[in-house]
Design an enzyme around this catalytic site. Structure first.
Site, PDB file in Angstrom:
ATOM      1  N   HIS A 102       0.841  -1.198   0.000  1.00 18.16           N
ATOM      2  CA  HIS A 102       0.000   0.000   0.000  1.00 18.16           C
ATOM      3  C   HIS A 102       0.880   1.254   0.000  1.00 18.16           C
ATOM      4  CE1 HIS A 102      -2.803   3.102   1.379  1.00 18.16           C
ATOM      5  NE2 HIS A 102      -3.744   2.331   0.855  1.00 18.16           N
ATOM      6  N   GLU A 176      -4.300   2.236  -7.325  1.00 21.32           N
ATOM      7  CA  GLU A 176      -4.635   3.333  -6.421  1.00 21.32           C
ATOM      8  C   GLU A 176      -3.669   4.486  -6.654  1.00 21.32           C
ATOM      9  OE1 GLU A 176      -6.499   1.691  -2.415  1.00 21.32           O
ATOM     10  OE2 GLU A 176      -4.370   1.207  -2.541  1.00 21.32           O
TER      11      GLU A 176
END
Length: 255
Positions: A102, A176
């Protein structure tokens, strides 16, 4: 109960570190109530609580199709790695999906593409599906340039992971854009579609299932605008309201 992992759209949410133990468990119980809806809509549903909540979450979700996730893993199964979490232990605890790389971990803890790839390989070795977060850091205002630069930055992130896992392994790529995480609006739909189509081309020819999902301020109406490029959505704080998660499942299933 095992869920099919091919030819299905997918929706999931990570709780990050927003909830305490009590509220994490209550949230997972709420997700359980959406199992039948998601299954009927032909949508795979996953939830990623914090590590402390995993065992109880696994117990709650065991009779359902909902896939339990973990927010990270280490690249070795055992050893003198204080504070790390073994992919073998995650698998034994009932985890199906493990989130890797992430943007917050890359930024705050200095995770590299090489380390993310090592973690993906360890996840697959232990029967877990790696959910690999990828995305460009900078938002460019000129649309034509933004797509090319995003692809240039994302390509090595994807390539390193695909090189580290077997060709027949399942993988989920979560696109993302870093600049869209926590923003008031998701990234421009045309941008997302162009980038994710290229990411799919990079992974073409693999024997394993490769699904691409979008994350970054995703919510109602997001999927319909980008469905040409993605297989589902990776939700954040918007989905902390179970009713919002319900709305998105219906939208993704019916789009």
């Amino acid at each position: 109960m095992a869920a099919p992992t091919h030819l299905r759209r997918i929706v999931g949410v990570s709780l990050k570190m927003y909830f305490d133990l009590h509220n994490s468990i209550r949230y997972v119980q709420g997700v359980l109530q959406l199992d039948g809806l998601a299954w009927n809509e032909r949508v795979d549903l996953f939830v990623i609580p914090d590590f402390i909540s995993i065992m109880e979450s696994a117990r709650i979700l065991e009779p359902s199709h909902v896939m339990l996730g973990a927010q990270d893993t280490f690249w070795e199964e055992d050893g003198p790695y204080t504070g790390e979490v073994s992919p073998r232990v995650l698998q034994q605890a009932g985890v199906k999906i493990v989130e890797i790389g992430h943007a917050e971990r890359r930024a705050m803890f200095g995770e590299t593409d090489e380390q993310v790839a090592q973690k993906a390989g360890a996840a697959v070795r232990n029967g877990l599906i790696p959910l690999v977060c990828i995305g460009e850091r900078t938002h460019h205002n000129i649309a034509s340039a933004a797509v090319g630069l995003a692809i240039e930055e994302c390509r090595p992130q994807v390539a390193s992971v695909l090189a580290a896992i077997p060709d027949d392994a399942e993988v989920i790529l979560a696109y993302e854009p870093v600049w869209a995480i926590g923003a008031s609006e998701p990234a421009d739909p045309d941008h997302v579609v162009h980038v994710t189509k290229e990411l799919r081309r990079i992974s073409e020819g693999r024997k394993g299932v490769t699904r691409i999902i979008y994350g970054g301020s995703a919510g109602p109406g997001t999927f319909a605008r980008i469905a040409e490029g993605v297989d589902g959505l990776f939700l954040g704080r918007f989905a902390h309201d179970i009713q919002n998660l319900r709305r998105v499942i219906i939208e993704v299933g019916g789009a």
